[in-house]
Design an enzyme around this catalytic site. Sequence first.
Site, PDB file in Angstrom:
ATOM      1  N   ASP A   1       0.724  -1.152  -0.136  1.00  0.00           N
ATOM      2  CA  ASP A   1      -0.109   0.068   0.316  1.00  0.00           C
ATOM      3  C   ASP A   1       0.776   1.360   0.044  1.00  0.00           C
ATOM      4  O   ASP A   1       1.811   1.190   0.391  1.00  0.00           O
ATOM      5  CB  ASP A   1      -1.258  -0.182   1.173  1.00  0.00           C
ATOM      6  CG  ASP A   1      -1.432   0.848   1.656  1.00  0.00           C
ATOM      7  OD1 ASP A   1      -2.160   2.042   0.372  1.00  0.00           O
ATOM      8  OD2 ASP A   1      -1.859   1.755   2.586  1.00  0.00           O
TER       9      ASP A   1
ATOM     10  N   ASP B   1      -0.342   5.196   0.692  1.00  0.00           N
ATOM     11  CA  ASP B   1      -0.873   6.314   1.932  1.00  0.00           C
ATOM     12  C   ASP B   1      -0.679   5.221   3.317  1.00  0.00           C
ATOM     13  O   ASP B   1      -1.581   4.670   3.387  1.00  0.00           O
ATOM     14  CB  ASP B   1      -2.163   6.718   1.205  1.00  0.00           C
ATOM     15  CG  ASP B   1      -1.722   7.753   0.707  1.00  0.00           C
ATOM     16  OD1 ASP B   1      -0.647   8.551   0.275  1.00  0.00           O
ATOM     17  OD2 ASP B   1      -2.595   7.135  -0.404  1.00  0.00           O
TER      18      ASP B   1
END
Length: 254
Positions: free
Chosen positions: A17, A19
Site C-alpha cells: 500500500d 498512503d
Amino acid sequence: MFGEEQQLAQLRAVIWDVDGTIAETERDGHRVAFNRAFEALGVAWRWDEGLYGRLLEVSGGYERLLHDMAQRPLAPSSPAAREALARRVHARKNIEYVELVAAGGIGLREGVRRLMDECRAAGVLVAIATTTGRANVESLFAREFGGNWELGFAAVLCAEDAPVKKPDPSIYIEALRRLGISAAEAVAIEDSPNGLKAAHQAGIRTLVTPSAYFLGEAFPEAALQVPGLDARVRVGASEFERCDLALLRTLVQP
Ligand code: XBP
Ligand code: MG
C-alpha cells in the site's frame, strides 16, 4: 507432514500500500493539501488531525469530501453542486499534494527502502496497490526512488486501475492477475483497517504496520502486526531483528 500434492507456497511478490504504509502521507500530505485547497478555493472549513483521522474511514479523497459535506450546514445543498465542489477541491488538493511532496515535505517510513531492496535482491517482486491517483504516486516515488522508479516495481496499481476502492478487494485481485501469481504466493503490507480488509478479502496474508492514525486500532485479520518495519519481532519461537524477507516468508508458510 505434507502429502505429495501439498506444496508449501513460495513468496513471489510483496504488494505494498502507499498512503500511511510507505510514508505518512495522510497526516502530513493529503490532509495538509486538502486544507490548502479549501483556503485557495474559499471553502469555509478546514480538516484538523482528529477529524481527518475519522474521515479516513472513507477511502478516496473525492469520496471523503462528499462524505464530510453531507454533514456540513455550510456545504451546497444540492447533490450536483456538492459533487462539482468536491471535484474542484479534489483536483486542487492533488496539485497542492504534488507540490508539497516535490518540496520534500514527506519522507519514507523506516525500513521501507531496506525491505524493498532486500526483496528485489532475492528476486521477490515488489508491487503497489493504492487507492490514490497515479500522479500522487509518481510525485512521491520520483522523489524517493528517482526518475526511473518504475523499473523497480513489477506492477503499480492506483485509483485509475480499480473501479471500486478499498476495502473492496478488486485492486488486490487485479494486482495478482497482473503479477501472474496466486494469493498464496503474495504478502501485502498495509497500515489501515480498510487496506487490511481489501488484501484479506483477496486472500492475501497481510503484514500491518499501522500509520499514525491507526496506532490504537485492532487488526484481527492481520497475519502479523508490527509497530514499524524496523521493530524487533517475535513469531512463535523465532525472533527477528526487524521485518526482513525471512520474516515475510514465514507469513506464506505458517
Ligand atoms: C488512501 C486513500 C486515498 C488518500 C487520498 O490510499 O484512501 O484516498 O487518502 O488520495 P492507500 P486521493 O492507503 O490505499 O494508498 O485524494 O487521490 O484519493
Ligand atoms: Mg494506506
